[in-house]
Design a protein around this motif. Structure first.
Motif, PDB file in Angstrom:
ATOM      1  N   GLN A  27       0.817  -1.208   0.000  1.00 36.71           N
ATOM      2  CA  GLN A  27       0.000   0.000   0.000  1.00 36.71           C
ATOM      3  C   GLN A  27       0.866   1.280   0.000  1.00 36.71           C
ATOM      4  O   GLN A  27       0.486   2.293  -0.583  1.00 36.71           O
ATOM      5  N   LEU A  28       2.050   1.178   0.609  1.00 35.25           N
ATOM      6  CA  LEU A  28       2.964   2.330   0.594  1.00 35.25           C
ATOM      7  C   LEU A  28       3.529   2.526  -0.816  1.00 35.25           C
ATOM      8  O   LEU A  28       3.698   3.666  -1.279  1.00 35.25           O
ATOM      9  N   LYS A  29       3.763   1.397  -1.496  1.00 36.91           N
ATOM     10  CA  LYS A  29       4.251   1.512  -2.879  1.00 36.91           C
ATOM     11  C   LYS A  29       3.199   2.165  -3.767  1.00 36.91           C
ATOM     12  O   LYS A  29       3.531   2.914  -4.690  1.00 36.91           O
ATOM     13  N   VAL A  30       1.928   1.896  -3.450  1.00 35.25           N
ATOM     14  CA  VAL A  30       0.838   2.537  -4.216  1.00 35.25           C
ATOM     15  C   VAL A  30       0.926   4.065  -4.020  1.00 35.25           C
ATOM     16  O   VAL A  30       0.813   4.838  -4.975  1.00 35.25           O
ATOM     17  N   TYR A  31       1.166   4.473  -2.766  1.00 35.12           N
ATOM     18  CA  TYR A  31       1.292   5.910  -2.443  1.00 35.12           C
ATOM     19  C   TYR A  31       2.466   6.529  -3.214  1.00 35.12           C
ATOM     20  O   TYR A  31       2.335   7.576  -3.848  1.00 35.12           O
ATOM     21  N   ILE A  32       3.596   5.824  -3.180  1.00 33.45           N
ATOM     22  CA  ILE A  32       4.800   6.334  -3.862  1.00 33.45           C
ATOM     23  C   ILE A  32       4.572   6.413  -5.375  1.00 33.45           C
ATOM     24  O   ILE A  32       4.884   7.418  -6.021  1.00 33.45           O
ATOM     25  N   ASN A  33       3.982   5.345  -5.931  1.00 31.29           N
ATOM     26  CA  ASN A  33       3.706   5.335  -7.379  1.00 31.29           C
ATOM     27  C   ASN A  33       2.791   6.487  -7.780  1.00 31.29           C
ATOM     28  O   ASN A  33       2.966   7.108  -8.825  1.00 31.29           O
ATOM     29  N   ARG A  34       1.810   6.743  -6.924  1.00 33.14           N
ATOM     30  CA  ARG A  34       0.847   7.800  -7.234  1.00 33.14           C
ATOM     31  C   ARG A  34       1.539   9.180  -7.241  1.00 33.14           C
ATOM     32  O   ARG A  34       1.272  10.009  -8.105  1.00 33.14           O
ATOM     33  N   ILE A  35       2.453   9.375  -6.285  1.00 34.36           N
ATOM     34  CA  ILE A  35       3.194  10.653  -6.252  1.00 34.36           C
ATOM     35  C   ILE A  35       4.062  10.772  -7.507  1.00 34.36           C
ATOM     36  O   ILE A  35       4.132  11.832  -8.135  1.00 34.36           O
ATOM     37  N   GLU A  36       4.678   9.670  -7.901  1.00 32.70           N
ATOM     38  CA  GLU A  36       5.511   9.698  -9.123  1.00 32.70           C
ATOM     39  C   GLU A  36       4.657  10.033 -10.340  1.00 32.70           C
ATOM     40  O   GLU A  36       5.037  10.823 -11.198  1.00 32.70           O
ATOM     41  N   GLU A  37       3.464   9.419 -10.378  1.00 33.09           N
ATOM     42  CA  GLU A  37       2.558   9.631 -11.504  1.00 33.09           C
ATOM     43  C   GLU A  37       2.127  11.106 -11.571  1.00 33.09           C
ATOM     44  O   GLU A  37       2.124  11.731 -12.628  1.00 33.09           O
ATOM     45  N   LEU A  38       1.779  11.650 -10.410  1.00 35.76           N
ATOM     46  CA  LEU A  38       1.274  13.026 -10.364  1.00 35.76           C
ATOM     47  C   LEU A  38       2.358  14.062 -10.642  1.00 35.76           C
ATOM     48  O   LEU A  38       2.102  15.104 -11.240  1.00 35.76           O
ATOM     49  N   THR A  39       3.586  13.786 -10.194  1.00 33.86           N
ATOM     50  CA  THR A  39       4.656  14.784 -10.343  1.00 33.86           C
ATOM     51  C   THR A  39       5.522  14.523 -11.579  1.00 33.86           C
ATOM     52  O   THR A  39       6.345  15.365 -11.945  1.00 33.86           O
ATOM     53  N   LYS A  40       5.350  13.356 -12.165  1.00 34.10           N
ATOM     54  CA  LYS A  40       6.169  12.934 -13.314  1.00 34.10           C
ATOM     55  C   LYS A  40       7.660  12.992 -12.977  1.00 34.10           C
ATOM     56  O   LYS A  40       8.505  13.320 -13.814  1.00 34.10           O
ATOM     57  N   ALA A  41       7.961  12.713 -11.730  1.00 37.78           N
ATOM     58  CA  ALA A  41       9.365  12.664 -11.292  1.00 37.78           C
ATOM     59  C   ALA A  41       9.594  11.316 -10.609  1.00 37.78           C
ATOM     60  O   ALA A  41       8.674  10.747 -10.025  1.00 37.78           O
ATOM     61  N   LYS A  42      10.816  10.822 -10.718  1.00 38.43           N
ATOM     62  CA  LYS A  42      11.116   9.509 -10.141  1.00 38.43           C
ATOM     63  C   LYS A  42      11.578   9.665  -8.687  1.00 38.43           C
ATOM     64  O   LYS A  42      12.431  10.495  -8.396  1.00 38.43           O
ATOM     65  N   ILE A  43      10.987   8.875  -7.820  1.00 35.85           N
ATOM     66  CA  ILE A  43      11.423   8.909  -6.415  1.00 35.85           C
ATOM     67  C   ILE A  43      12.619   7.969  -6.282  1.00 35.85           C
ATOM     68  O   ILE A  43      12.477   6.740  -6.293  1.00 35.85           O
ATOM     69  N   VAL A  44      13.794   8.549  -6.173  1.00 33.35           N
ATOM     70  CA  VAL A  44      15.015   7.737  -6.185  1.00 33.35           C
ATOM     71  C   VAL A  44      15.528   7.421  -4.782  1.00 33.35           C
ATOM     72  O   VAL A  44      16.342   6.536  -4.598  1.00 33.35           O
ATOM     73  N   ILE A  45      15.043   8.195  -3.817  1.00 33.77           N
ATOM     74  CA  ILE A  45      15.420   7.933  -2.419  1.00 33.77           C
ATOM     75  C   ILE A  45      14.140   7.963  -1.582  1.00 33.77           C
ATOM     76  O   ILE A  45      13.306   8.856  -1.757  1.00 33.77           O
ATOM     77  N   VAL A  46      13.989   6.976  -0.691  1.00 39.85           N
ATOM     78  CA  VAL A  46      12.873   7.003   0.253  1.00 39.85           C
ATOM     79  C   VAL A  46      13.491   7.033   1.650  1.00 39.85           C
ATOM     80  O   VAL A  46      14.253   6.137   2.016  1.00 39.85           O
TER      81      VAL A  46
END
Ligand code: GDP
Ligand code: IMO
Ligand code: MG
Length: 431
Positions: free
Chosen positions: A395-414
């Protein structure tokens, strides 16, 4: 890849200090390019916490060079204190810390003016850190400011302070009814000459040094202070700071050309905070805000003020992606959301019956914007010890994916906690 700008994507305090310290391991040089001791960058090592105001957050890595570029405004008193505190902790400063002679300095009258201006604004105050930042940058732009190079030249310092003193005396007297004595001026000149002598050996042409280092393919980290929405041009004016925290500021504030910057990474909190006044569209209310504030320890690293807290705002981060030309993010403090049943993300604003996705220029418009939220299920798991991306709850990956989708930026560090070890790296940053 050898040059990387670290920039705040929101209103500051995103965790730039933690990420700068982490990436310093691989860097050769870490350089601050704007702001002053209004910044408070926290680095946690074991059970020790360090808060950096002027010194780059890479200083705890032995051997790395730490520079202060000409875009920073330096309060010599604060800098010397910070150096002293670090020495007490056994951190080597000499031969590692350097500052540009073109750096403007913050004087006591800047700090007094900052406080007086705020007081005069009454209920319209900006909520500054009262570190004299605005008044010091004002003198720089007005071309009356005093620079580090003046501190080591007795004649130049006396002459310039004389001119400034005359002007400030009039302001203090006419606007605030305060008197400034001749003796105070004499003492000030003497004190700042002494500071000049103490700091002389740390002066270095930062632009020259960096450009040579780039030729030698050295790895350089540009450490931004504050955040995109506090930028004097692109932030929520007038509720901003007086410098350029955005990635472009790295070039201006160090004397490195834009063609020499390889990458920009936006440090982005999994929710939003702001300290000081001004609009915060996704601001939480009541219990929820207090919960996040306590869990995330959201109290100013410089002033100790409680930070205002809000949900993640994709309109804001999208804007930061555009302004900074960044395509990579480091998502921090995600652990703070771990116990929540439901988590909200603001995907757009509603204004005048219409949906808007672009951050508005007008403060009046922004103040009328109503955030449109998407609600997601929480992951309800302690993730503060997770070091592999694969091991994060789905479910956290869903949150991260959604942020990536919305910002069109890759989350490279968590980032899942304040310590170096509490970090998941998804992509090698320096190649
Ligand atoms: P900066 O100004 O961007 O460097 O951020 P601050 O240091 O002012 O504020 C960030 C705060 O969050 C500091 O207290 C950090 O120690 C802490 N922090 C950083 N990353 C994380 C994280 O991933 N999780 C938690 N819980 N705290 C973090
Ligand atoms: P770091 O680098 C958060 C805010 C102040 C105020 C506004 C103007 O730790 O992220 P100033 O004293 O700069 O004239 O204040 O900017 N502010 C910050 N907020 N983090 C910071 O730095 C800040 N530096 C200034 O609270 O709203
Ligand atoms: Mg901070």
């Amino acid at each position: 890849m050898s040059t990387l700008v670290i920039v705040g994507s929101q209103w500051g305090d995103e965790g730039k200090g933690k990420i700068t310290d982490l990436l310093s391991e691989e860097a050769d040089i870490i350089v601050r390019y704007q702001g002053g001791c209004n910044a408070g960058h926290t680095v946690v090592i074991g059970d020790k916490q360090f808060i950096f105001h002027l010194i780059p957050s890479g200083i705890l890595h032995p051997g790395k060079k730490c520079l202060i570029g000409s875009g920073v405004v330096v309060d010599p008193e604060s800098l010397l204190q910070e150096m002293e505190n670090l020495r007490k902790e056994g951190v080597e400063i000499d031969g590692r810390l350097f500052l540009d002679p073109k750096t403007h300095i913050v004087l006591p009258y800047h700090k007094t003016l900052d406080k007086l201006k705020e007081k005069k604004r009454g209920k319209d105050k900006l909520g500054t850190t009262k570190r004299g930042i605005g008044p010091a940058y004002l003198d720089k732009i007005a071309r009356t400011g005093i620079r580090m190079v003046d501190l080591i030249d007795e004649k130049s310092l006396s002459k310039k302070l004389e001119i400034n003193w005359k002007e400030k005396k009039e302001i203090f007297n006419k606007l605030y009814g305060l008197k400034m004595s001749n003796q105070e001026k004499i003492n000030l000149i003497k004190k700042y000459q002494e500071y000049g002598q103490l700091l002389k050996k740390y002066l270095m042409d930062v632009s020259l040094y960096l450009n040579q280092a780039i030729k030698e393919d050295k790895k350089i980290l540009f450490e931004g202070a504050q955040g995109t929405l506090l930028d004097v041009d692109h932030g929520t004016f007038p509720y901003v700071t007086s410098s350029h925290p955005i990635a472009g500021g790295a070039c201006v504030g160090t004397g490195v050309g834009p063609t020499k910057i390889d990458k920009v990474i936006g440090i982005t909190k999994a929710y939003t905070t702001r300290v000081g006044r001004g609009p915060l569209p996704t601001e939480m209310q009541g219990e929820m805000e207090e919960y996040i504030r306590q869990k995330g320890r959201e109290f100013g690293a410089t002033t100790g003020r409680p930070r205002r807290c809000g949900w993640f705002d994709a309109v804001v981060v999208n804007y930061a992606v555009r302004i900074n030309g960044m395509d990579r993010l480091a998502l921090t403090k995600i652990d703070v959301l771990s116990d929540l049943d439901k988590i909200k993300i603001c995907t757009s604003y509603k204004y005048d019956g219409k949906l808007i996705k672009e951050f508005p220029a007008s403060l009046e418009t922004l103040q009328k914007c109503i955030p449109v939220y998407e609600e997601m299920k929480g992951w309800k798991k302690d993730i503060s010890q997770v070091t592999n991306y694969e091991d994060l709850p789905p479910q956290l990956k869903v949150y991260i994916n959604r942020i990536e989708e919305l910002t069109k930026a890759k989350i490279v560090i968590v980032s899942v906690g304040p310590k170096r070890s509490q970090t998941i790296i998804r992509e090698k940053i320096f190649k």
